[in-house]
Design a protein around this motif. Structure first.
Motif, PDB file in Angstrom:
ATOM      1  N   LEU A 156      -6.235   4.928  -1.538  1.00 20.51           N
ATOM      2  CA  LEU A 156      -5.204   4.097  -0.954  1.00 20.51           C
ATOM      3  C   LEU A 156      -5.011   4.736   0.704  1.00 20.51           C
ATOM      4  N   SER A 166      -7.030   2.522   2.576  1.00 18.43           N
ATOM      5  CA  SER A 166      -6.421   1.202   2.498  1.00 18.43           C
ATOM      6  C   SER A 166      -5.358   1.400   3.821  1.00 18.43           C
ATOM      7  N   CYS A 167      -4.474   2.363   3.620  1.00 15.89           N
ATOM      8  CA  CYS A 167      -3.531   2.398   4.948  1.00 15.89           C
ATOM      9  C   CYS A 167      -4.163   2.496   6.111  1.00 15.89           C
ATOM     10  N   THR A 186       0.838  -1.229   0.012  1.00 16.23           N
ATOM     11  CA  THR A 186      -0.023  -0.082   0.088  1.00 16.23           C
ATOM     12  C   THR A 186       0.805   1.346   0.001  1.00 16.23           C
TER      13      THR A 186
END
Length: 98
Positions: free
Chosen positions: A30, A33-34, A11
Motif C-alpha cells: 500500500l 500504491s500511495c 488507499t
C-alpha cells in the motif's frame, strides 16, 4: 470526486485497515500504491489545491500513526531480544557452576 482522489481515499483507508491488523506485507504494498496515487493526484491539472492539501494531510497523519506503531513494535522486539540474551547468559553461568 475525481478518480485520483477516490483512489487516494481508498488507499488511505486500506492502509489504516492494514495498520490496525499489523499486516506489514500489505502495508508495504500500500505504501507503493500511495506513492503512485500521490503522483497521479499531483499530475491532474484540474485538481483543487485545498482538496489536495487535505488529502495529503490525512495521509501524513496515517504515516505518523504508522511510524508510532512501528517504533513501538521495534522496541518490543528489542526488549524481547534483550530478555532472550539475558536468559542465555544466565544459562551459561548456571552451566559453569553445575
Amino acid at each position: 470526486m475525481s478518480h485520483a482522489l477516490q483512489r487516494m481515499d481508498d488507499t488511505r483507508e486500506a492502509l489504516l485497515n492494514a495498520l490496525s491488523a499489523r499486516d506489514w506485507e500489505a502495508i508495504g504494498k500500500l505504501d507503493e500504491s500511495c506513492r503512485s496515487c500521490i503522483d497521479e493526484m499531483l499530475n491532474e491539472a484540474s485538481m483543487d489545491e485545498a482538496v489536495v492539501r487535505e488529502k495529503l494531510e490525512g495521509l501524513l497523519q496515517v504515516y505518523r500513526e504508522l511510524l508510532e506503531v512501528t517504533t513501538g513494535e521495534r522496541q518490543a522486539i528489542a526488549n524481547e531480544m534483550t530478555q532472550i540474551n539475558q536468559g542465555k547468559n544466565a544459562s551459561k553461568v548456571y552451566q559453569l557452576f553445575s
